[in-house]
Design a protein around this motif. Structure first.
Motif, mmCIF file in Angstrom:
data_model
loop_
_atom_site.group_PDB
_atom_site.id
_atom_site.type_symbol
_atom_site.label_atom_id
_atom_site.label_comp_id
_atom_site.label_asym_id
_atom_site.label_seq_id
_atom_site.Cartn_x
_atom_site.Cartn_y
_atom_site.Cartn_z
ATOM 1 N N GLY A 220 0.601 -1.564 0.545
ATOM 2 C CA GLY A 220 0.120 -0.586 1.521
ATOM 3 C C GLY A 220 0.924 -0.625 2.813
ATOM 4 N N VAL A 221 1.237 -1.823 3.287
ATOM 5 C CA VAL A 221 2.022 -1.950 4.519
ATOM 6 C C VAL A 221 3.446 -1.454 4.278
ATOM 7 C CG1 VAL A 221 2.932 -3.589 6.207
ATOM 8 C CG2 VAL A 221 0.590 -3.808 5.418
ATOM 9 N N ALA A 222 3.993 -1.722 3.094
ATOM 10 C CA ALA A 222 5.328 -1.219 2.776
ATOM 11 C C ALA A 222 5.336 0.311 2.712
ATOM 12 C CB ALA A 222 5.804 -1.809 1.453
ATOM 13 N N ALA A 223 4.257 0.897 2.214
ATOM 14 C CA ALA A 223 4.157 2.360 2.188
ATOM 15 C C ALA A 223 4.107 2.916 3.602
ATOM 16 C CB ALA A 223 2.928 2.788 1.404
ATOM 17 N N MET A 224 3.415 2.211 4.493
ATOM 18 C CA MET A 224 3.389 2.642 5.896
ATOM 19 C C MET A 224 4.789 2.570 6.497
ATOM 20 S SD MET A 224 -0.220 0.886 7.113
ATOM 21 C CE MET A 224 0.486 0.354 8.620
ATOM 22 N N ALA A 225 5.543 1.540 6.144
ATOM 23 C CA ALA A 225 6.904 1.413 6.666
ATOM 24 C C ALA A 225 7.800 2.517 6.118
ATOM 25 C CB ALA A 225 7.475 0.042 6.305
ATOM 26 N N ALA A 226 7.636 2.850 4.859
ATOM 27 C CA ALA A 226 8.492 3.866 4.238
ATOM 28 C C ALA A 226 8.180 5.266 4.754
ATOM 29 C CB ALA A 226 8.330 3.818 2.723
#
Length: 98
Positions: free
Chosen positions: A51-57
């Motif tokens: 989820g945090v990686a999706a926010m970064a992307a």
């Protein structure tokens, strides 16, 4: 309230996106280290890291995802013809003691 879409309201800067990447790596590493001893915690940490990686992307904040779903449900209610304005209650009915 503003009718702007949630993506415009909460847009992460480059520095914030880099912080999200760092947090995703940290949480993912924590989840990987917990895998042998506690797989349930490892799975939860992995999901949070994704989820945090999706926010970064995407550059969107998690709060904007929540606002988007809340805003879409309020739009559905208002499209049914219901009035969203507050209703004035006479003083007599507002008195709790009677």
């Amino acid at each position: 309230m503003s009718e702007r879409p949630a993506a415009v309201v909460c847009r992460a800067t480059t520095a914030e996106r880099l912080a999200y990447v760092g947090a995703a790596v940290f949480v993912g590493a924590f989840g990987a280290s917990m895998l042998p001893s506690s797989p349930a915690i490892a799975v939860v940490a992995g999901l949070i890291a994704v989820g945090v990686a999706a926010m970064a992307a995407t550059g969107r904040c998690a709060a904007s995802w929540i606002r988007t779903s809340a805003r879409s449900s309020s739009r559905a209610e208002s499209s049914t013809g219901q009035d969203d304005r507050p209703v004035r209650v006479p003083e007599k009915e507002r008195d709790i003691d009677g």
